[in-house]
Scaffold this active site. Structure first.
Site, PDB file in Angstrom:
ATOM      1  N   LYS A  64       0.812  -1.312   0.044  1.00  0.00           N
ATOM      2  CA  LYS A  64      -0.019   0.003  -0.055  1.00  0.00           C
ATOM      3  C   LYS A  64       0.927   1.242   0.024  1.00  0.00           C
ATOM      4  O   LYS A  64       0.314   2.351  -0.626  1.00  0.00           O
ATOM      5  CB  LYS A  64      -0.721   0.071   1.247  1.00  0.00           C
ATOM      6  CG  LYS A  64      -2.102  -1.037   1.114  1.00  0.00           C
ATOM      7  CD  LYS A  64      -3.071  -0.711   2.324  1.00  0.00           C
ATOM      8  CE  LYS A  64      -4.209  -1.564   2.194  1.00  0.00           C
ATOM      9  NZ  LYS A  64      -5.213  -1.251   3.322  1.00  0.00           N
ATOM     10  N   ASP A  99     -10.348   3.370   1.637  1.00  0.00           N
ATOM     11  CA  ASP A  99     -10.823   3.165   3.111  1.00  0.00           C
ATOM     12  C   ASP A  99     -11.590   4.159   3.975  1.00  0.00           C
ATOM     13  O   ASP A  99     -12.457   3.993   4.951  1.00  0.00           O
ATOM     14  CB  ASP A  99      -9.414   2.716   4.091  1.00  0.00           C
ATOM     15  CG  ASP A  99      -8.885   1.404   3.626  1.00  0.00           C
ATOM     16  OD1 ASP A  99      -9.737   0.522   3.241  1.00  0.00           O
ATOM     17  OD2 ASP A  99      -7.788   1.029   3.751  1.00  0.00           O
TER      18      ASP A  99
HETATM   19  P1  NAP Z   1      -1.564  -3.128  12.318  1.00  0.00           P
HETATM   20  O1  NAP Z   1      -0.981  -2.184  11.481  1.00  0.00           O
HETATM   21  O2  NAP Z   1      -0.582  -4.369  12.684  1.00  0.00           O
HETATM   22  O3  NAP Z   1      -1.955  -2.550  13.881  1.00  0.00           O
HETATM   23  C1  NAP Z   1      -2.118  -3.260  14.798  1.00  0.00           C
HETATM   24  C2  NAP Z   1      -2.564  -2.369  16.005  1.00  0.00           C
HETATM   25  O4  NAP Z   1      -3.322  -3.222  16.850  1.00  0.00           O
HETATM   26  C3  NAP Z   1      -1.737  -1.546  16.672  1.00  0.00           C
HETATM   27  O5  NAP Z   1      -2.268  -0.265  17.203  1.00  0.00           O
HETATM   28  C4  NAP Z   1      -1.373  -2.506  17.780  1.00  0.00           C
HETATM   29  O6  NAP Z   1      -0.721  -1.630  18.776  1.00  0.00           O
HETATM   30  C5  NAP Z   1      -2.618  -3.008  18.207  1.00  0.00           C
HETATM   31  N1  NAP Z   1      -2.419  -4.233  18.962  1.00  0.00           N
HETATM   32  C6  NAP Z   1      -1.928  -5.502  18.328  1.00  0.00           C
HETATM   33  N2  NAP Z   1      -2.217  -6.469  19.344  1.00  0.00           N
HETATM   34  C7  NAP Z   1      -2.431  -5.719  20.531  1.00  0.00           C
HETATM   35  C8  NAP Z   1      -2.851  -6.333  21.852  1.00  0.00           C
HETATM   36  N3  NAP Z   1      -2.634  -7.323  22.109  1.00  0.00           N
HETATM   37  N4  NAP Z   1      -3.240  -5.128  22.724  1.00  0.00           N
HETATM   38  C9  NAP Z   1      -3.365  -3.997  22.478  1.00  0.00           C
HETATM   39  N5  NAP Z   1      -3.218  -3.515  21.288  1.00  0.00           N
HETATM   40  C10 NAP Z   1      -2.740  -4.367  20.213  1.00  0.00           C
HETATM   41  O7  NAP Z   1      -2.898  -3.945  11.942  1.00  0.00           O
HETATM   42  P2  NAP Z   1      -4.041  -2.961  10.971  1.00  0.00           P
HETATM   43  O8  NAP Z   1      -3.504  -3.312   9.285  1.00  0.00           O
HETATM   44  O9  NAP Z   1      -4.050  -1.780  11.622  1.00  0.00           O
HETATM   45  O10 NAP Z   1      -5.131  -4.012  11.190  1.00  0.00           O
HETATM   46  C11 NAP Z   1      -5.896  -3.929  12.367  1.00  0.00           C
HETATM   47  C12 NAP Z   1      -7.084  -4.589  12.142  1.00  0.00           C
HETATM   48  O11 NAP Z   1      -8.056  -3.760  11.454  1.00  0.00           O
HETATM   49  C13 NAP Z   1      -7.122  -6.123  11.737  1.00  0.00           C
HETATM   50  O12 NAP Z   1      -8.015  -6.697  12.246  1.00  0.00           O
HETATM   51  C14 NAP Z   1      -7.469  -5.887  10.281  1.00  0.00           C
HETATM   52  O13 NAP Z   1      -8.362  -7.038   9.887  1.00  0.00           O
HETATM   53  C15 NAP Z   1      -8.561  -4.709  10.376  1.00  0.00           C
HETATM   54  N6  NAP Z   1      -8.897  -3.874   8.979  1.00  0.00           N
HETATM   55  C16 NAP Z   1     -10.236  -3.814   8.627  1.00  0.00           C
HETATM   56  C17 NAP Z   1     -10.410  -3.022   7.584  1.00  0.00           C
HETATM   57  C18 NAP Z   1     -11.701  -3.233   7.213  1.00  0.00           C
HETATM   58  O14 NAP Z   1     -12.128  -2.529   6.049  1.00  0.00           O
HETATM   59  N7  NAP Z   1     -12.756  -3.490   7.681  1.00  0.00           N
HETATM   60  C19 NAP Z   1      -9.454  -2.333   6.887  1.00  0.00           C
HETATM   61  C20 NAP Z   1      -8.088  -2.488   7.323  1.00  0.00           C
HETATM   62  C21 NAP Z   1      -7.956  -3.350   8.676  1.00  0.00           C
HETATM   63  P3  NAP Z   1       0.859  -1.508  19.043  1.00  0.00           P
HETATM   64  O15 NAP Z   1       0.926  -0.248  18.225  1.00  0.00           O
HETATM   65  O16 NAP Z   1       1.176  -1.000  20.454  1.00  0.00           O
HETATM   66  O17 NAP Z   1       1.495  -2.526  18.495  1.00  0.00           O
END
Ligand code: NAP
Length: 275
Positions: A64, A99
């Site tokens: 991306k 998004d």
């Molecule tokens: P990412 O970049 O890996 O970010 C993960 C986030 O979750 C960070 O803020 C991380 O905090 C936090 N996190 C992970 N494990 C944690 C824990 N055990 N306790 C507290 N915080 C935790 O992932 P992403 O791409 O943003 O995706 C996040 C979610 O959004 C996924 O489930 C994805 O499928 C979903 N999503 C949905 C859409 C949609 O269209 N609906 C679009 C995009 C993403 P730290 O910074 O402290 O590590």
């Protein structure tokens, strides 16, 4: 009608929900277009973008950001979010981010107006970027952000140029405080509660109140623990599935100028998720 070809690219691409969702839309609208899923390794990305004969592509992890280097034009929102998820190939290769509008249209569909609402965003990863830009551009919402790693939240708002519009609070408040800050809408952008950790939630049930609107970006599972807990106490909830479909619908508007069949696309995603 001339057939057009579309695809989603990523690495790995796995079980893509974009393919069944777009195929269902084309079928419903009697369009002859095709939608594929392509595993493109990072080292092959530039060559792929230069030589592809596709009419449009969706872009997913890990391309991306990197793909932006290989495009002629980038929309203002994609520039601000610093991520492209939709590219159209016409005379120019143009990158967009859908998004943020997927998020806004999911709220609009539920009749939720952001004006003067207190919104708490949990998480400062990739998904949070579009949500924060969406909430701070043209919306008079009061936005609070929290993240397990607070420094990442501080870095993110600076990078997005929204540090004056977003208040950052400690993550401990979510789990240790007896009261969440005054909040109308809670948006979970973390992966807490995502498959296979369905038993986890970023907010203990006892901190939720019936007047909270809960938007969980996770779509696998369709109903997270956070959503189940919230519904049990009477909150309105929105699933990440809605945002997934609305961002895909916006890609179709960009590529084809059509009004997408939202319900058909939702049905296709749900079918794929439960199969
Ligand atoms: P990412 O970049 O890996 O970010 C993960 C986030 O979750 C960070 O803020 C991380 O905090 C936090 N996190 C992970 N494990 C944690 C824990 N055990 N306790 C507290 N915080 C935790 O992932 P992403 O791409 O943003 O995706 C996040 C979610 O959004 C996924 O489930 C994805 O499928 C979903 N999503 C949905 C859409 C949609 O269209 N609906 C679009 C995009 C993403 P730290 O910074 O402290 O590590």
């Amino acid at each position: 009608m001339q057939q057009k070809k579309f695809a989603v690219i990523g690495h790995p691409i796995g079980h893509s929900l974009s393919k069944p969702m777009h195929e269902a839309a084309f079928k419903k609208l009697n369009l002859p277009h095709t939608y594929d899923k392509l595993d493109i390794a990072p080292e092959d990305l530039e060559q792929f973008i230069k030589t592809t004969n596709l009419d449009g592509i969706n872009v997913t992890i890990p391309h991306k950001v990197e793909v932006m280097k290989h495009l002629d034009e980038i929309s203002n929102e994609a520039k601000q979010i610093k991520a492209v998820n939709t590219i159209s190939f016409n005379e120019t290769k143009t990158g967009n981010n859908t998004d943020w509008i997927g998020f806004q249209n999911s709220l609009k569909e539920e009749g939720i107006i952001l004006e003067n609402k207190n919104v708490l965003v949990i998480g400062a990863g990739g998904a949070s970027r579009a949500i924060l830009v969406s909430l701070t551009n043209n919306n008079n919402a009061n936005v609070t952000l929290t993240n397990r790693t607070q420094q990442k939240a501080e870095d993110l708002v600076k990078e997005l140029g929204i540090q004056d519009k977003v208040k950052i609070i400690s993550y401990e408040l979510l789990t240790t405080s007896h009261q969440l800050p005054q909040v109308d809408i809670i948006v979970n952008t973390t992966s807490v509660g995502m498959h296979p950790h369905e038993d986890q939630s970023p907010i203990p049930k006892e901190l939720l109140k019936p007047n909270h609107i809960i938007f969980d970006l996770i779509y696998n599972p369709l109903k997270t623990k956070l959503m189940k807990d919230s519904e049990e106490i009477g909150c309105k909830t929105i699933s990440g599935m809605s945002m997934l479909v609305h961002q895909g619908a916006q890609s179709l508007r960009i590529w084809l100028g059509i009004e997408p069949p939202i319900q058909t696309m939702k049905d296709a995603v749900m079918k794929s998720l439960i199969s």
